[in-house]
Motif scaffolding. Structure first.
Motif, short mmCIF file in Angstrom:
data_model
loop_
_atom_site.label_atom_id
_atom_site.label_comp_id
_atom_site.label_asym_id
_atom_site.label_seq_id
_atom_site.Cartn_x
_atom_site.Cartn_y
_atom_site.Cartn_z
N PRO A 19 37.03 29.70 40.67
CA PRO A 19 35.74 30.09 40.10
C PRO A 19 34.70 30.51 41.14
O PRO A 19 33.78 31.26 40.82
CB PRO A 19 35.29 28.82 39.36
N MET A 20 34.85 30.02 42.37
CA MET A 20 33.93 30.42 43.45
C MET A 20 34.08 31.92 43.73
O MET A 20 33.13 32.58 44.17
CB MET A 20 34.23 29.63 44.73
N GLU A 21 35.27 32.45 43.47
CA GLU A 21 35.58 33.86 43.75
C GLU A 21 35.15 34.78 42.62
O GLU A 21 34.53 35.82 42.87
CB GLU A 21 37.08 34.02 44.01
N ASP A 22 35.49 34.40 41.37
CA ASP A 22 35.23 35.34 40.27
C ASP A 22 34.16 34.90 39.27
O ASP A 22 33.22 35.64 38.98
CB ASP A 22 36.53 35.72 39.55
N LEU A 23 34.26 33.69 38.75
CA LEU A 23 33.32 33.29 37.70
C LEU A 23 31.89 33.14 38.20
O LEU A 23 30.93 33.29 37.43
CB LEU A 23 33.80 31.99 37.04
N ALA A 24 31.73 32.88 39.48
CA ALA A 24 30.39 32.73 40.06
C ALA A 24 29.57 34.02 39.95
O ALA A 24 28.34 33.98 39.99
CB ALA A 24 30.49 32.31 41.52
N VAL A 25 30.27 35.15 39.80
CA VAL A 25 29.57 36.45 39.72
C VAL A 25 29.97 37.22 38.46
O VAL A 25 29.76 38.42 38.37
CB VAL A 25 29.86 37.31 40.97
N ASP A 26 30.52 36.52 37.47
CA ASP A 26 31.02 37.17 36.25
C ASP A 26 29.93 37.15 35.17
O ASP A 26 29.61 36.08 34.62
CB ASP A 26 32.29 36.47 35.76
N ALA A 27 29.39 38.31 34.85
CA ALA A 27 28.29 38.40 33.89
C ALA A 27 28.71 37.99 32.49
O ALA A 27 27.92 37.39 31.74
CB ALA A 27 27.72 39.81 33.88
N ASP A 28 29.95 38.30 32.09
CA ASP A 28 30.43 37.92 30.76
C ASP A 28 30.48 36.40 30.63
O ASP A 28 30.06 35.83 29.61
CB ASP A 28 31.82 38.51 30.49
N SER A 29 30.99 35.75 31.67
CA SER A 29 31.03 34.30 31.69
C SER A 29 29.61 33.73 31.68
O SER A 29 29.31 32.77 30.97
CB SER A 29 31.78 33.80 32.93
N GLY A 30 28.73 34.34 32.46
CA GLY A 30 27.35 33.88 32.52
C GLY A 30 26.66 33.94 31.17
O GLY A 30 25.94 33.01 30.77
N ARG A 31 26.89 35.03 30.44
CA ARG A 31 26.31 35.16 29.10
C ARG A 31 26.88 34.11 28.14
O ARG A 31 26.15 33.52 27.34
CB ARG A 31 26.57 36.57 28.55
N LEU A 32 28.20 33.90 28.23
CA LEU A 32 28.84 32.91 27.37
C LEU A 32 28.28 31.51 27.64
O LEU A 32 27.99 30.75 26.71
CB LEU A 32 30.36 32.93 27.60
N LEU A 33 28.12 31.17 28.91
CA LEU A 33 27.57 29.86 29.27
C LEU A 33 26.16 29.69 28.75
O LEU A 33 25.79 28.63 28.22
CB LEU A 33 27.58 29.69 30.80
N THR A 34 25.35 30.73 28.87
CA THR A 34 23.98 30.66 28.39
C THR A 34 23.95 30.45 26.88
O THR A 34 23.20 29.61 26.36
CB THR A 34 23.22 31.95 28.77
N LEU A 35 24.79 31.20 26.16
CA LEU A 35 24.87 31.05 24.71
C LEU A 35 25.37 29.66 24.31
O LEU A 35 24.86 29.06 23.37
CB LEU A 35 25.81 32.12 24.13
#
Length: 231
Positions: free
Chosen positions: A111-127
């Motif tokens: 996750p340090m490599e991809d999810l840390a900068v993944d906008a789709d994941s970021g939106r999902l987490l916020t929701l």
């Protein structure tokens, strides 16, 4: 029976400060312990990764010494090999939060490599955070919280109390001096309150619907807390 979304890294390496690639992926125990707990409670699991790639297990997480012996290491490897959900992930980009009762992010350095900068994941987490649905994130997976930025540029998790892999643990694991950045530092800079406990000891923080764990040993107790919230 509810559907629980496992959001997992699609990365098989972590780029270090000198540009070299450290082989990694997800950490076995952090996926297996919650997987077994949720399945035993009768829930359905769906795995999502960026691009729908089959997630890579960090081979180091299958070693006997991090699993309390070879017997348990073999058992965990067996669970991963026989879990159909891991072989048939959906695309994270296509996920609709409404389809799930809870969301869980296992860690590992991936996750340090991809999810840390993944906008789709970021939106999902916020929701997920705003929805009130149970949201579990363990070990290095809180790196994904860094991508959860609001329209004003602030972090959606600012002000929240979390447990995450600590600087002390990264140092003891021998990678702190090789990393581009450290998780505890970045979360703190984003306004997230990192609650630090003893290295490697189970440590879970519950802040509203957000349940976080500090390290691999925290994944099983985190699953217990998530199940409580699911009723």
């Amino acid at each position: 029976m509810s559907k629980i979304l496992f959001v997992m890294t699609g990365a098989d390496h972590w780029t270090l400060a000198d540009g070299t690639q450290h082989p990694t992926g997800f950490w076995a125990e952090e996926a297996v312990a919650p997987y077994e707990a949720f399945k035993a409670a009768g829930h359905e699991i769906v795995v999502a990764t960026p691009g729908g790639v089959v997630p890579t297990v960090d081979k180091g997480s299958l070693a006997a010494e991090v699993n309390g012996g070879q017997e348990n290491a073999d058992r965990i490897a067996g669970v991963l090999a026989s879990a159909p959900e891991l072989q048939q992930p959906v695309r994270l980009e296509d996920v609709n939060l409404d389809d799930y009762a809870a969301v869980f992010y296992p860690g590992g350095h991936g996750p340090m490599e991809d999810l840390a900068v993944d906008a789709d994941s970021g939106r999902l987490l916020t929701l997920a955070l705003e929805s009130g649905k149970p949201l579990g994130v363990v070990c290095h997976a809180p790196a994904a919280l860094l991508a959860a930025t609001k329209a004003d540029g602030s972090n959606a998790f600012a002000g929240r109390r979390v447990a995450a892999f600590t600087n002390a643990e990264e140092t003891q694991a021998g990678l702190a001096d090789k990393a581009k950045w450290l998780l505890q530092d970045r979360l703190t800079e984003a306004g997230v309150q990192v609650d630090v406990a003893e290295p490697w000891a189970p440590h879970v923080i519950v802040d509203g619907n957000l349940v976080t764990g500090q390290n691999p040993a925290s994944s099983a107790p985190l699953a217990v807390e998530l199940l409580k919230k699911l009723g």
